[in-house]
Design a protein around this motif. Sequence first.
Motif, PDB file in Angstrom:
ATOM      1  N   CYS A 187       0.820  -1.204   0.000  1.00  0.00           N
ATOM      2  CA  CYS A 187       0.000   0.000   0.000  1.00  0.00           C
ATOM      3  C   CYS A 187       0.858   1.260   0.000  1.00  0.00           C
ATOM      4  O   CYS A 187       0.542   2.248  -0.665  1.00  0.00           O
ATOM      5  CB  CYS A 187      -0.913   0.012   1.230  1.00  0.00           C
ATOM      6  N   GLN A 188       1.940   1.214   0.766  1.00  0.00           N
ATOM      7  CA  GLN A 188       2.799   2.383   0.927  1.00  0.00           C
ATOM      8  C   GLN A 188       3.643   2.643  -0.318  1.00  0.00           C
ATOM      9  O   GLN A 188       3.955   3.792  -0.628  1.00  0.00           O
ATOM     10  CB  GLN A 188       3.692   2.200   2.146  1.00  0.00           C
ATOM     11  N   ASP A 189       3.990   1.577  -1.027  1.00  0.00           N
ATOM     12  CA  ASP A 189       4.857   1.712  -2.200  1.00  0.00           C
ATOM     13  C   ASP A 189       4.053   2.273  -3.371  1.00  0.00           C
ATOM     14  O   ASP A 189       3.084   1.659  -3.818  1.00  0.00           O
ATOM     15  CB  ASP A 189       5.423   0.339  -2.573  1.00  0.00           C
ATOM     16  N   PRO A 190       4.414   3.450  -3.895  1.00  0.00           N
ATOM     17  CA  PRO A 190       3.660   4.023  -5.020  1.00  0.00           C
ATOM     18  C   PRO A 190       3.685   3.137  -6.257  1.00  0.00           C
ATOM     19  O   PRO A 190       2.837   3.280  -7.141  1.00  0.00           O
ATOM     20  CB  PRO A 190       4.356   5.365  -5.268  1.00  0.00           C
ATOM     21  N   ALA A 191       4.641   2.206  -6.335  1.00  0.00           N
ATOM     22  CA  ALA A 191       4.718   1.306  -7.486  1.00  0.00           C
ATOM     23  C   ALA A 191       3.665   0.217  -7.414  1.00  0.00           C
ATOM     24  O   ALA A 191       3.371  -0.431  -8.420  1.00  0.00           O
ATOM     25  CB  ALA A 191       6.114   0.680  -7.578  1.00  0.00           C
ATOM     26  N   GLY A 192       3.098  -0.002  -6.224  1.00  0.00           N
ATOM     27  CA  GLY A 192       2.070  -1.023  -6.083  1.00  0.00           C
ATOM     28  C   GLY A 192       2.567  -2.395  -6.490  1.00  0.00           C
ATOM     29  O   GLY A 192       3.635  -2.846  -6.067  1.00  0.00           O
ATOM     30  N   TRP A 193       1.817  -3.077  -7.351  1.00  0.00           N
ATOM     31  CA  TRP A 193       2.187  -4.429  -7.787  1.00  0.00           C
ATOM     32  C   TRP A 193       3.502  -4.441  -8.565  1.00  0.00           C
ATOM     33  O   TRP A 193       4.189  -5.482  -8.644  1.00  0.00           O
ATOM     34  CB  TRP A 193       1.080  -5.025  -8.648  1.00  0.00           C
ATOM     35  N   ALA A 194       3.893  -3.317  -9.135  1.00  0.00           N
ATOM     36  CA  ALA A 194       5.166  -3.270  -9.857  1.00  0.00           C
ATOM     37  C   ALA A 194       6.339  -3.567  -8.935  1.00  0.00           C
ATOM     38  O   ALA A 194       7.386  -4.049  -9.386  1.00  0.00           O
ATOM     39  CB  ALA A 194       5.349  -1.899 -10.510  1.00  0.00           C
ATOM     40  N   SER A 195       6.174  -3.314  -7.641  1.00  0.00           N
ATOM     41  CA  SER A 195       7.256  -3.561  -6.685  1.00  0.00           C
ATOM     42  C   SER A 195       7.550  -5.045  -6.517  1.00  0.00           C
ATOM     43  O   SER A 195       8.598  -5.412  -5.982  1.00  0.00           O
ATOM     44  CB  SER A 195       6.912  -2.943  -5.324  1.00  0.00           C
ATOM     45  N   VAL A 196       6.638  -5.903  -6.966  1.00  0.00           N
ATOM     46  CA  VAL A 196       6.892  -7.352  -6.924  1.00  0.00           C
ATOM     47  C   VAL A 196       6.883  -7.922  -8.341  1.00  0.00           C
ATOM     48  O   VAL A 196       6.603  -9.101  -8.556  1.00  0.00           O
ATOM     49  CB  VAL A 196       5.864  -8.086  -6.034  1.00  0.00           C
ATOM     50  N   ARG A 528     -11.235  15.100 -11.008  1.00  0.00           N
ATOM     51  CA  ARG A 528     -10.736  15.514  -9.713  1.00  0.00           C
ATOM     52  C   ARG A 528     -10.356  14.335  -8.821  1.00  0.00           C
ATOM     53  O   ARG A 528      -9.959  14.530  -7.667  1.00  0.00           O
ATOM     54  CB  ARG A 528     -11.781  16.373  -9.016  1.00  0.00           C
ATOM     55  N   ALA A 529     -10.486  13.104  -9.306  1.00  0.00           N
ATOM     56  CA  ALA A 529     -10.240  11.914  -8.489  1.00  0.00           C
ATOM     57  C   ALA A 529      -8.789  11.859  -8.016  1.00  0.00           C
ATOM     58  O   ALA A 529      -7.862  12.184  -8.760  1.00  0.00           O
ATOM     59  CB  ALA A 529     -10.584  10.663  -9.280  1.00  0.00           C
ATOM     60  N   GLN A 530      -8.624  11.426  -6.772  1.00  0.00           N
ATOM     61  CA  GLN A 530      -7.297  11.309  -6.167  1.00  0.00           C
ATOM     62  C   GLN A 530      -7.103   9.890  -5.630  1.00  0.00           C
ATOM     63  O   GLN A 530      -8.030   9.302  -5.073  1.00  0.00           O
ATOM     64  CB  GLN A 530      -7.151  12.297  -5.015  1.00  0.00           C
ATOM     65  N   PRO A 531      -5.894   9.322  -5.786  1.00  0.00           N
ATOM     66  CA  PRO A 531      -5.637   7.965  -5.304  1.00  0.00           C
ATOM     67  C   PRO A 531      -5.868   7.803  -3.803  1.00  0.00           C
ATOM     68  O   PRO A 531      -6.229   6.724  -3.338  1.00  0.00           O
ATOM     69  CB  PRO A 531      -4.159   7.737  -5.658  1.00  0.00           C
ATOM     70  N   GLY A 532      -5.683   8.856  -3.033  1.00  0.00           N
ATOM     71  CA  GLY A 532      -5.807   8.749  -1.585  1.00  0.00           C
ATOM     72  C   GLY A 532      -7.220   8.859  -1.058  1.00  0.00           C
ATOM     73  O   GLY A 532      -7.424   8.913   0.156  1.00  0.00           O
ATOM     74  N   ARG A 533      -8.214   8.913  -1.959  1.00  0.00           N
ATOM     75  CA  ARG A 533      -9.599   9.057  -1.533  1.00  0.00           C
ATOM     76  C   ARG A 533     -10.484   7.978  -2.148  1.00  0.00           C
ATOM     77  O   ARG A 533     -10.141   7.384  -3.170  1.00  0.00           O
ATOM     78  CB  ARG A 533     -10.152  10.438  -1.935  1.00  0.00           C
ATOM     79  N   ILE A 534     -11.627   7.744  -1.516  1.00  0.00           N
ATOM     80  CA  ILE A 534     -12.684   6.944  -2.117  1.00  0.00           C
ATOM     81  C   ILE A 534     -13.509   7.898  -2.970  1.00  0.00           C
ATOM     82  O   ILE A 534     -14.202   8.770  -2.446  1.00  0.00           O
ATOM     83  CB  ILE A 534     -13.549   6.272  -1.046  1.00  0.00           C
ATOM     84  N   ASN A 535     -13.388   7.783  -4.267  1.00  0.00           N
ATOM     85  CA  ASN A 535     -14.053   8.675  -5.203  1.00  0.00           C
ATOM     86  C   ASN A 535     -15.343   8.015  -5.672  1.00  0.00           C
ATOM     87  O   ASN A 535     -15.311   6.933  -6.268  1.00  0.00           O
ATOM     88  CB  ASN A 535     -13.140   8.965  -6.386  1.00  0.00           C
ATOM     89  N   ALA A 536     -16.473   8.646  -5.398  1.00  0.00           N
ATOM     90  CA  ALA A 536     -17.743   7.966  -5.645  1.00  0.00           C
ATOM     91  C   ALA A 536     -18.832   8.930  -6.082  1.00  0.00           C
ATOM     92  O   ALA A 536     -18.804  10.131  -5.779  1.00  0.00           O
ATOM     93  CB  ALA A 536     -18.187   7.229  -4.384  1.00  0.00           C
ATOM     94  N   ASP A 569      -5.572   4.205 -10.803  1.00  0.00           N
ATOM     95  CA  ASP A 569      -5.214   4.298  -9.394  1.00  0.00           C
ATOM     96  C   ASP A 569      -6.236   5.087  -8.584  1.00  0.00           C
ATOM     97  O   ASP A 569      -6.218   5.051  -7.360  1.00  0.00           O
ATOM     98  CB  ASP A 569      -3.835   4.952  -9.235  1.00  0.00           C
ATOM     99  N   ALA A 570      -7.106   5.813  -9.282  1.00  0.00           N
ATOM    100  CA  ALA A 570      -8.134   6.599  -8.590  1.00  0.00           C
ATOM    101  C   ALA A 570      -9.480   6.361  -9.269  1.00  0.00           C
ATOM    102  O   ALA A 570     -10.034   7.265  -9.894  1.00  0.00           O
ATOM    103  CB  ALA A 570      -7.760   8.073  -8.596  1.00  0.00           C
ATOM    104  N   PRO A 571     -10.021   5.140  -9.178  1.00  0.00           N
ATOM    105  CA  PRO A 571     -11.288   4.853  -9.848  1.00  0.00           C
ATOM    106  C   PRO A 571     -12.442   5.629  -9.222  1.00  0.00           C
ATOM    107  O   PRO A 571     -12.428   5.955  -8.036  1.00  0.00           O
ATOM    108  CB  PRO A 571     -11.467   3.346  -9.635  1.00  0.00           C
ATOM    109  N   VAL A 572     -13.443   5.904 -10.025  1.00  0.00           N
ATOM    110  CA  VAL A 572     -14.677   6.529  -9.558  1.00  0.00           C
ATOM    111  C   VAL A 572     -15.764   5.464  -9.605  1.00  0.00           C
ATOM    112  O   VAL A 572     -16.089   4.957 -10.683  1.00  0.00           O
ATOM    113  CB  VAL A 572     -15.072   7.735 -10.422  1.00  0.00           C
ATOM    114  N   ARG A 573     -16.313   5.126  -8.459  1.00  0.00           N
ATOM    115  CA  ARG A 573     -17.342   4.086  -8.402  1.00  0.00           C
ATOM    116  C   ARG A 573     -18.719   4.726  -8.227  1.00  0.00           C
ATOM    117  O   ARG A 573     -18.865   5.732  -7.532  1.00  0.00           O
ATOM    118  CB  ARG A 573     -17.036   3.107  -7.278  1.00  0.00           C
TER     119      ARG A 573
END
Length: 619
Positions: A187-196, A528-536, A569-573
């Motif tokens: 979660c902390q790594d901005p690379a996400g799954w790329a880090s593995v 305006r969606a941001q990765p650090g928020r639940i955008n809905a 990285d910032a989906p809108v649901r």
Amino acid sequence: MPARSRRSPADSTPLAWIRPRLLAGAAVLVASAVSLTGCFGADPVVEESGGGDFADDGCTSVVVATSSEKVNMLDALADAFKESSQHEQLAECATIHPINVSSGDATRFLTAGGDWPDDDTRRWPTMWSPASTVWTDRVAAAASASLVGEPASFTHTPVVFGVPETMAKALGWPGAEIGIADFEALCQDPAGWASVGKPLWGSFKISKTNPNTSTTGLSAILMQSYEASGKTADLTAADVAAAAEFSRVFEECVIHYGDTTGKVLTRLYDETQNGAGGSGYVSAVALEETSLLNYNQGNPDSHTVQPGETLTPPKEKLVAVYPSGGSMWSDNPITVLGADWVTPEQAEAGAAFAAFLQTDAAQKILPEYGFRPLDASVPLGDLFTAAYGVDPAGPAVTLPKPAVDVVSAAIDQWTQIRKPSSVLEVIDISGSMDEAIGDGRSKLDGAIEGAQATLGHFRSSDEVGVWAFTTGVESEAGQNIVVLRDVEPLASDRESVDSSLDDLRFAHRDGTPLYDAIAAAYDEMMARAQPGRINAIVLLSDGQDTDSEISLDSLVAKIGASSKEGGDDAPVRIFPIAYGEGADTGALQRIAEATGGQWFDASDAAKIDLVFASVINNF
């Protein structure tokens, strides 16, 4: 119907590990959530399983109201009870009838007082077996302890993280130990799954249930504090406080806080069946082991399997990751109700059945249905194998119940550190919203009051906007849209938002450009969606589209693009509320599913304020 009298259930030892009185910091949310769960229709969902009936067979009838995932198991246990010594000791024979009543519905019915809301008194329950003692404790606190007797667990299941097998292998499963700290690092790594080494998979996404309404959700946040502290026992409030940053980072991975894991699992199942087998929707789901077993058998929502029903396993199973730092466990109680309608004969038979559930004969049946017996020496059988994604030896570490103040501290902390929300509420104000809903209000009145009631569920730092739509209006957002409030931090503006919503009572009302309004709202939120928020987007409509330029197929293609594998990285649901009997539920369901959201049925328009609150519990 026989004369009514109260009867105390047989002595038993309750094994509850969480009680609502511990949740002092969230008492209001807990109370509202209990009243909301499963209450969207006009009538309760009360149905018998197994195709049987309540015909008089000459025996005492004992109805057990139970959560859906246990109905089939209780049917089998009911048959076995007939052959038990506990049954033989009864003065007259007894027949057990399990019926499917959601835990939240049963809680609401029991705390409301009065009779059970079913015209057929033969289906009024003698016993209750919710998913957790959280529910029985709620009734004891809100109504009376005597009403729920002395609940005792007869089976349990650990809280695990379900991970698609391909993703789990990328993390080193099954050989490597995987802990919550490993998820937190992703979660902390901005690379996400790329880090593995998996850049195409995008960010690491977690699904959790809301701890104010879910035992699983509460277990998860306590497990996070245990992990951060390095402890496996004696967790303190100071440990919880020290874990705040760890948990905040973990919460940033949450896609949204659902009310049930079943809806998340159904979405995941549909993607695996209709796509290539993988999913960018979610990377790990906090859930009970029994839910994972149901999923892997082709029953993602843990519904009651009917005779002759064929289940189709998912193309890719979930595997259970038992966190290396330990797991909490959920219990499943059963109790004889102290309700007026329970006769002495029914209470006696119910107590005998509860006693039977503790016997070796009963405990050996539990694993066949995905539940673990209380006695660890009882063989788990073929279902608890790697073929179904579980490890019969797991979890290696059991995390004990923290003290009262610790659980309260964890709930209070989650309220502050949970992933922030950015939400646009979009309300249909077309002409049909003037129709009455039978309680002196119009549909629009209910919508306004429902939206106003949700404001208390947001923090000041959460972003909230409100749009309304109909034909013949215009604003900076475009044709057929009225902007009541731009999407911005709520701060101290609750009163002004209340006032703006009230203004809708006098608004121009005409046609229903539903799809155009959704498309415009989606563009606004994506920009305006941001990765650090639940955008809905929370959408409310009472009818079918009548005036849009965009078609449903084109809209679904547009809004579904960012939820494909690899995802944004910032989906809108989108969370549509189908309001009233005229709503196009099929279209609204497609719209929700295209974005990984969830649709809600408010066919009973009088309950719109409750449904709105339930939607907000997802954030």
